[in-house]
Each structure stands twice: as structure tokens, then as C-alpha cells.
Design a protein around this motif. Structure first.
Motif, PDB file in Angstrom:
ATOM      1  N   VAL A  49       0.933  -1.346  -0.094  1.00 60.37           N
ATOM      2  CA  VAL A  49       0.032  -0.005   0.022  1.00 60.37           C
ATOM      3  C   VAL A  49       0.884   1.247   0.117  1.00 60.37           C
ATOM      4  N   ASP A  50       1.966   1.336   0.897  1.00 61.75           N
ATOM      5  CA  ASP A  50       2.931   2.360   0.669  1.00 61.75           C
ATOM      6  C   ASP A  50       3.490   2.545  -0.495  1.00 61.75           C
ATOM      7  N   ALA A  51       4.005   1.476  -1.303  1.00 65.50           N
ATOM      8  CA  ALA A  51       4.566   1.591  -2.429  1.00 65.50           C
ATOM      9  C   ALA A  51       3.492   2.180  -3.479  1.00 65.50           C
ATOM     10  N   ALA A  52       2.591   1.694  -3.456  1.00 68.06           N
ATOM     11  CA  ALA A  52       1.370   2.122  -4.315  1.00 68.06           C
ATOM     12  C   ALA A  52       0.951   3.624  -4.069  1.00 68.06           C
ATOM     13  N   ALA A  53       1.070   4.060  -2.971  1.00 71.42           N
ATOM     14  CA  ALA A  53       0.740   5.698  -2.642  1.00 71.42           C
ATOM     15  C   ALA A  53       1.819   6.324  -3.065  1.00 71.42           C
ATOM     16  N   ASP A  54       3.254   5.803  -2.968  1.00 76.00           N
ATOM     17  CA  ASP A  54       4.522   6.728  -3.547  1.00 76.00           C
ATOM     18  C   ASP A  54       4.210   6.619  -5.070  1.00 76.00           C
ATOM     19  N   PHE A  55       4.022   5.399  -5.707  1.00 74.53           N
ATOM     20  CA  PHE A  55       3.883   5.547  -7.095  1.00 74.53           C
ATOM     21  C   PHE A  55       2.882   6.579  -7.559  1.00 74.53           C
ATOM     22  N   MET A  56       1.697   6.552  -7.029  1.00 70.77           N
ATOM     23  CA  MET A  56       0.552   7.444  -7.362  1.00 70.77           C
ATOM     24  C   MET A  56       1.218   9.066  -7.086  1.00 70.77           C
ATOM     25  N   LYS A  57       1.643   9.493  -5.994  1.00 70.38           N
ATOM     26  CA  LYS A  57       2.262  10.509  -5.932  1.00 70.38           C
ATOM     27  C   LYS A  57       3.266  10.922  -6.982  1.00 70.38           C
ATOM     28  N   SER A  58       4.114  10.032  -7.307  1.00 68.22           N
ATOM     29  CA  SER A  58       5.117  10.322  -8.214  1.00 68.22           C
ATOM     30  C   SER A  58       4.601  10.488  -9.716  1.00 68.22           C
ATOM     31  N   ALA A  60       1.222  11.291 -10.399  1.00 72.30           N
ATOM     32  CA  ALA A  60      -0.197  11.832 -10.512  1.00 72.30           C
ATOM     33  C   ALA A  60      -0.124  12.954 -11.874  1.00 72.30           C
ATOM     34  N   SER A  61       0.992  13.545 -11.763  1.00 70.02           N
ATOM     35  CA  SER A  61       0.829  14.564 -12.997  1.00 70.02           C
ATOM     36  C   SER A  61       0.820  13.966 -14.498  1.00 70.02           C
ATOM     37  N   VAL A  62       1.351  12.584 -14.462  1.00 68.90           N
ATOM     38  CA  VAL A  62       1.261  12.188 -15.622  1.00 68.90           C
ATOM     39  C   VAL A  62      -0.261  11.445 -15.942  1.00 68.90           C
ATOM     40  N   PHE A  63      -0.977  10.930 -14.908  1.00 67.91           N
ATOM     41  CA  PHE A  63      -2.176  10.508 -14.793  1.00 67.91           C
ATOM     42  C   PHE A  63      -3.053  11.557 -15.294  1.00 67.91           C
ATOM     43  N   GLU A  66      -2.955  12.534 -18.779  1.00 68.15           N
ATOM     44  CA  GLU A  66      -3.528  11.474 -19.599  1.00 68.15           C
ATOM     45  C   GLU A  66      -4.914  11.371 -19.657  1.00 68.15           C
ATOM     46  N   PHE A  67      -5.616  11.422 -18.256  1.00 65.12           N
ATOM     47  CA  PHE A  67      -7.099  11.181 -18.119  1.00 65.12           C
ATOM     48  C   PHE A  67      -7.730  12.362 -17.671  1.00 65.12           C
ATOM     49  N   GLY A  68      -7.171  13.339 -17.398  1.00 60.52           N
ATOM     50  CA  GLY A  68      -7.719  14.663 -16.957  1.00 60.52           C
ATOM     51  C   GLY A  68      -7.727  14.752 -15.480  1.00 60.52           C
ATOM     52  N   SER A  69      -8.171  15.784 -14.921  1.00 56.68           N
ATOM     53  CA  SER A  69      -7.841  16.032 -13.611  1.00 56.68           C
ATOM     54  C   SER A  69      -9.276  15.745 -12.933  1.00 56.68           C
TER      55      SER A  69
END
Length: 78
Positions: A49-58, A60-63, A66-69
Motif C-alpha cells: 500500500v505504501d509503495a502504491a501510494a508513493d507511485f501515485m504521488k510520483s 499524479a501529473s502523468v495520470f 493522460e486522463f484529466g484532473s
């Protein structure tokens, strides 16, 4: 819950350490090892869960790019 017997082979020093730690904690060797496995399994879940949260933070701008805010969630994409 039903118990299942599990036999493992470990170095004698490892077995001695397990016996000593169990004695220090006032539990059986079986219970001591069971607690270690349960703790390890829980840590793996937390680590994921911690790794997934870090991934999403890292990324976030790419998502967002790509997918809109979140503000645009109600709009259809074409």
C-alpha cells in the motif's frame, strides 16, 4: 479455526534462537513462529500500500495529463 501441522528444517542455531525468543515472550515455539508469519504478512500488505501510494504521488501529473484532473471527471472524453 483448525490448525495445520507444518514441518520445517532450520539450522540448529536458528531453532535455538526460536526457542529462546519464544521463552522470553512466554509463548510456545509454535505460537512464536505463527506470530512472526502473521506480522510478516501484515508488513507485506502495508509495504504494498505504501509503495502504491508513493507511485501515485510520483506519477499524479502523468495520470492527470493522460486522463484529466478530478475537476473534469464529470465530462465525457472523446
Amino acid at each position: 479455526m483448525a490448525k495445520t501441522q507444518l514441518n520445517v528444517r532450520v539450522e540448529e542455531t536458528t531453532a535455538d534462537t526460536a526457542r529462546e525468543r519464544a521463552l522470553q515472550r512466554g509463548v510456545s515455539v509454535n505460537r512464536y513462529i505463527e506470530e512472526l508469519v502473521e506480522r510478516d504478512a501484515g508488513e507485506v500488505g502495508h509495504t504494498f500500500v505504501d509503495a502504491a501510494a508513493d507511485f501515485m504521488k510520483s506519477y499524479a501529473s502523468v495520470f492527470a495529463e493522460e486522463f484529466g484532473s478530478r475537476e473534469s471527471e464529470g465530462r465525457k472524453r472523446t
